[in-house]
Write a protein that holds these residues in place. Structure first.
Motif, PDB file in Angstrom:
ATOM      1  N   TRP A  13      -7.935  -6.166   1.932  1.00 23.09           N
ATOM      2  CA  TRP A  13      -9.163  -5.552   1.606  1.00 23.09           C
ATOM      3  C   TRP A  13      -9.915  -5.053   2.626  1.00 23.09           C
ATOM      4  O   TRP A  13     -10.562  -4.051   2.597  1.00 23.09           O
ATOM      5  CB  TRP A  13      -9.901  -6.492   0.641  1.00 23.09           C
ATOM      6  CG  TRP A  13     -11.233  -6.327   0.125  1.00 23.09           C
ATOM      7  CD1 TRP A  13     -11.601  -5.024  -0.876  1.00 23.09           C
ATOM      8  CD2 TRP A  13     -12.678  -6.513   0.605  1.00 23.09           C
ATOM      9  NE1 TRP A  13     -13.038  -4.865  -1.079  1.00 23.09           N
ATOM     10  CE2 TRP A  13     -13.459  -5.927  -0.071  1.00 23.09           C
ATOM     11  CE3 TRP A  13     -13.093  -7.548   1.496  1.00 23.09           C
ATOM     12  CZ2 TRP A  13     -14.965  -6.085   0.007  1.00 23.09           C
ATOM     13  CZ3 TRP A  13     -14.086  -7.856   1.902  1.00 23.09           C
ATOM     14  CH2 TRP A  13     -15.380  -7.197   1.051  1.00 23.09           C
ATOM     15  N   ALA A  61       0.677  -1.213  -0.135  1.00 19.95           N
ATOM     16  CA  ALA A  61      -0.093  -0.023  -0.195  1.00 19.95           C
ATOM     17  C   ALA A  61       0.688   1.156   0.146  1.00 19.95           C
ATOM     18  O   ALA A  61       0.517   2.247  -0.573  1.00 19.95           O
ATOM     19  CB  ALA A  61      -1.127  -0.165   1.063  1.00 19.95           C
ATOM     20  N   LYS A 109      -7.730  -2.025   4.630  1.00 20.27           N
ATOM     21  CA  LYS A 109      -7.336  -0.978   3.713  1.00 20.27           C
ATOM     22  C   LYS A 109      -8.440  -0.678   2.662  1.00 20.27           C
ATOM     23  O   LYS A 109      -8.086  -0.750   1.611  1.00 20.27           O
ATOM     24  CB  LYS A 109      -5.855  -1.199   3.278  1.00 20.27           C
ATOM     25  CG  LYS A 109      -5.030  -1.083   4.525  1.00 20.27           C
ATOM     26  CD  LYS A 109      -3.445  -0.952   3.928  1.00 20.27           C
ATOM     27  CE  LYS A 109      -2.408  -0.863   5.188  1.00 20.27           C
ATOM     28  NZ  LYS A 109      -2.578   0.439   6.042  1.00 20.27           N
ATOM     29  N   PRO A 110      -9.532  -0.567   3.050  1.00 24.41           N
ATOM     30  CA  PRO A 110     -10.711  -0.376   1.898  1.00 24.41           C
ATOM     31  C   PRO A 110     -10.375   0.861   1.107  1.00 24.41           C
ATOM     32  O   PRO A 110     -10.789   1.092   0.084  1.00 24.41           O
ATOM     33  CB  PRO A 110     -11.888  -0.391   2.617  1.00 24.41           C
ATOM     34  CG  PRO A 110     -11.591  -0.022   3.806  1.00 24.41           C
ATOM     35  CD  PRO A 110     -10.338  -0.797   4.063  1.00 24.41           C
ATOM     36  N   ASN A 111      -9.738   1.740   1.931  1.00 24.74           N
ATOM     37  CA  ASN A 111      -9.460   3.188   1.060  1.00 24.74           C
ATOM     38  C   ASN A 111      -8.087   3.221   0.104  1.00 24.74           C
ATOM     39  O   ASN A 111      -7.800   3.805  -0.511  1.00 24.74           O
ATOM     40  CB  ASN A 111      -8.731   4.351   2.125  1.00 24.74           C
ATOM     41  CG  ASN A 111      -7.690   3.797   2.849  1.00 24.74           C
ATOM     42  OD1 ASN A 111      -7.498   2.629   3.278  1.00 24.74           O
ATOM     43  ND2 ASN A 111      -6.731   4.688   3.201  1.00 24.74           N
ATOM     44  N   VAL A 112      -7.618   1.826   0.083  1.00 23.74           N
ATOM     45  CA  VAL A 112      -6.795   1.458  -0.963  1.00 23.74           C
ATOM     46  C   VAL A 112      -6.885   0.412  -1.875  1.00 23.74           C
ATOM     47  O   VAL A 112      -6.863   0.378  -2.948  1.00 23.74           O
ATOM     48  CB  VAL A 112      -5.315   0.993  -0.270  1.00 23.74           C
ATOM     49  CG1 VAL A 112      -4.165   0.512  -1.334  1.00 23.74           C
ATOM     50  CG2 VAL A 112      -4.826   1.986   0.623  1.00 23.74           C
ATOM     51  N   PHE A 113      -7.315  -0.692  -1.183  1.00 26.30           N
ATOM     52  CA  PHE A 113      -8.028  -1.938  -2.051  1.00 26.30           C
ATOM     53  C   PHE A 113      -9.460  -1.848  -2.009  1.00 26.30           C
ATOM     54  O   PHE A 113     -10.120  -2.486  -1.220  1.00 26.30           O
ATOM     55  CB  PHE A 113      -7.248  -3.108  -1.638  1.00 26.30           C
ATOM     56  CG  PHE A 113      -5.823  -3.010  -1.622  1.00 26.30           C
ATOM     57  CD1 PHE A 113      -5.029  -3.238  -2.399  1.00 26.30           C
ATOM     58  CD2 PHE A 113      -5.314  -3.213  -0.230  1.00 26.30           C
ATOM     59  CE1 PHE A 113      -3.566  -3.146  -2.380  1.00 26.30           C
ATOM     60  CE2 PHE A 113      -3.854  -2.950  -0.030  1.00 26.30           C
ATOM     61  CZ  PHE A 113      -2.975  -3.089  -1.027  1.00 26.30           C
ATOM     62  N   GLY A 114     -10.170  -1.730  -3.328  1.00 26.50           N
ATOM     63  CA  GLY A 114     -11.546  -1.726  -3.214  1.00 26.50           C
ATOM     64  C   GLY A 114     -12.017  -2.952  -3.733  1.00 26.50           C
ATOM     65  O   GLY A 114     -13.124  -3.524  -3.451  1.00 26.50           O
ATOM     66  N   THR A 155      -8.716  -0.617  -7.941  1.00 26.08           N
ATOM     67  CA  THR A 155      -7.492  -1.354  -7.433  1.00 26.08           C
ATOM     68  C   THR A 155      -7.956  -2.545  -6.660  1.00 26.08           C
ATOM     69  O   THR A 155      -8.683  -2.630  -5.658  1.00 26.08           O
ATOM     70  CB  THR A 155      -6.720  -0.566  -6.359  1.00 26.08           C
ATOM     71  OG1 THR A 155      -6.432   0.594  -7.006  1.00 26.08           O
ATOM     72  CG2 THR A 155      -5.611  -1.168  -5.920  1.00 26.08           C
ATOM     73  N   PRO A 175      -9.503   3.359  -5.158  1.00 27.06           N
ATOM     74  CA  PRO A 175      -9.630   2.013  -4.731  1.00 27.06           C
ATOM     75  C   PRO A 175     -10.737   1.325  -5.460  1.00 27.06           C
ATOM     76  O   PRO A 175     -10.352  -0.005  -5.634  1.00 27.06           O
ATOM     77  CB  PRO A 175     -10.460   2.221  -3.166  1.00 27.06           C
ATOM     78  CG  PRO A 175      -9.929   3.646  -2.919  1.00 27.06           C
ATOM     79  CD  PRO A 175      -9.767   4.314  -4.116  1.00 27.06           C
ATOM     80  N   GLU A 176     -11.617   1.699  -6.258  1.00 24.03           N
ATOM     81  CA  GLU A 176     -12.578   1.015  -7.079  1.00 24.03           C
ATOM     82  C   GLU A 176     -11.957   0.260  -8.253  1.00 24.03           C
ATOM     83  O   GLU A 176     -12.174  -0.542  -8.959  1.00 24.03           O
ATOM     84  CB  GLU A 176     -13.653   1.878  -7.405  1.00 24.03           C
ATOM     85  CG  GLU A 176     -13.460   2.755  -8.136  1.00 24.03           C
ATOM     86  CD  GLU A 176     -13.392   4.271  -7.383  1.00 24.03           C
ATOM     87  OE1 GLU A 176     -13.787   5.375  -7.682  1.00 24.03           O
ATOM     88  OE2 GLU A 176     -12.929   4.274  -6.100  1.00 24.03           O
TER      89      GLU A 176
END
Length: 390
Positions: free
Chosen positions: A283, A247, A286-291, A267, A264-265
């Motif tokens: 996921w 990340a 870290k939902p702000n990184v991996f959508g 990634t 994110p959406e």
């Protein structure tokens, strides 16, 4: 919203009827192993889903008794498990007499058991059969290895770029994947490759969306790096440091070097076995990184704390999560995945796809079979699906 595809057959129902009503928490297994001539004085190990598929774990080293190799495995759970014998690495694993790959051995214990087995041949005996590289011309090895803070090693990275990349100014979604050795190239894959590049080339030619794939090679402490929690058997979990590396260090580099859709959406993170576990954890945490996430045959058994973590974080995640497991991996592991998916589905706004393949096994060939389905679903609107059961 959950899309659950439960592909079942009568064998599963019969297996449930045959389960013992006696509850046994742990069993003991003693193995006597006959090996090909010339094995001794070399070392022999057993690796399976009970030890994170570590091919050279000192705790699973067999002892030579003058005739056979033998080992006693205590504290096994009375559930089906898969395993193979190795000589310390996946480059020298047991194979069929003609040198072809051997399917995982499968054993289900009901009580303390003694078994006698035989290794037909070792892979090293067929080393003259050199594998050829199968990586496509869109796969590139990054010239520099990446320092991994907190993990004490450098990561080797391979990147798949769509064929249109050099001729366009488009930006592309990105999927980060673990066990990079097994993704693109038969030459580097000890168990066979996923065929990511060939699959995507075919899908793109058929008019489907394009994406960049980033493959991260695993290291000598794979079990620890892909496990988010400390365990008594394997020690300190380094999953947080590994996810932070992707990340905070790798993703910013990829976003700077290539034309990516950074949100994110656009990634995703995906992997199998322990790679499935760490993908789900990344996921979830870290939902702000991996959508989006691809969770193939996840090793949830090693991380029971994933259940309360799911309960506490499910409401914070959106996007899409694809769950896959093969029924031949064992009823226990199917139930583990389904319990996580059920808890997630009861609490989240994310869209889910959960599939159980009745002939699926814990190996690259099964994950390769379902990768296209995952890709099309994760890249589409989240509702379209195509079943492939054979």
């Amino acid at each position: 919203m959950t899309i659950r595809i439960a592909i079942r057959n009568s064998v599963h129902a019969l297996a449930l009827l045959l389960l013992s009503h006696v509850s046994i928490s742990q069993v003991r297994l003693q193995v006597f192993l006959e090996t090909p001539e010339g094995t001794y004085p070399g070392s022999v190990f057993v690796a399976g889903d009970f030890n994170g598929w570590d091919p050279g774990s000192p705790g699973e080293l067999l002892q030579y008794n003058g005739k056979d190799y033998t080992i006693i495995l205590d504290s096994l759970k009375p559930v089906p498990f898969q395993y193979k014998f190795t000589r310390g690495s996946w480059e020298d694993v047991e194979v069929m007499p003609d040198g072809s790959d051997r399917n995982n051995r499968v054993l289900e214990l009901r009580s303390d058991t003694i078994i006698r087995l035989r290794v037909e041949a070792w892979k090293s005996a067929f080393s003259v059969r050199r594998k050829m590289s199968t990586a496509g011309k869109q796969v590139f090895a990054l010239p520099d290895s990446f320092d991994m803070p907190g993990l004490g090693r450098f990561a080797k990275i391979h990147v798949y770029l769509p064929a249109s990349y050099k001729h366009s100014r488009k930006q592309y979604p990105v999927i980060y994947m673990h066990d990079g050795q097994n993704l693109f190239d038969e030459l580097r894959a000890p168990f066979g490759e996923w065929g990511i590049d060939e699959t995507l080339d075919s899908l793109v030619r058929a008019g489907h969306p394009e994406a960049i794939i980033v493959g991260i090679d695993n290291g000598p402490r794979r079990v620890n790096e892909y496990t988010p929690f400390d365990t008594e058997k394997f020690g300190a979990g380094q999953g947080d440091a590994y996810v932070a590396f992707i990340a905070n260090r790798l993703k910013p580099f990829i976003d700077k070097k290539y034309r990516t859709l950074r949100a994110p959406e656009h990634t995703a993170i995906a992997g199998s076995s322990l790679g499935g576990l760490i993908s789900y954890y990344a996921w979830l945490s870290k939902p702000n990184v991996f959508g989006n996430a691809g969770v193939f045959s996840p090793s949830f058994w090693i991380a029971p704390r994933i259940l309360p973590l799911t309960d506490s974080l499910a409401a914070t995640v959106t996007g899409k999560c694809f769950f896959y497991i093969g029924e031949q991996e064992g009823d226990r592991y199917v139930k583990d995945m389904q319990e996580v998916a059920d808890r997630l589905g009861a609490r989240t706004r994310a869209i889910m796809y959960s599939v159980v393949d009745p002939i699926g096994e814990h190996k690259e060939a099964s994950w390769r079979k379902w990768f296209a389905e995952f890709y099309l679903w994760i890249m589409g609107n989240g509702f379209n699906r195509q079943l492939r059961t054979r």
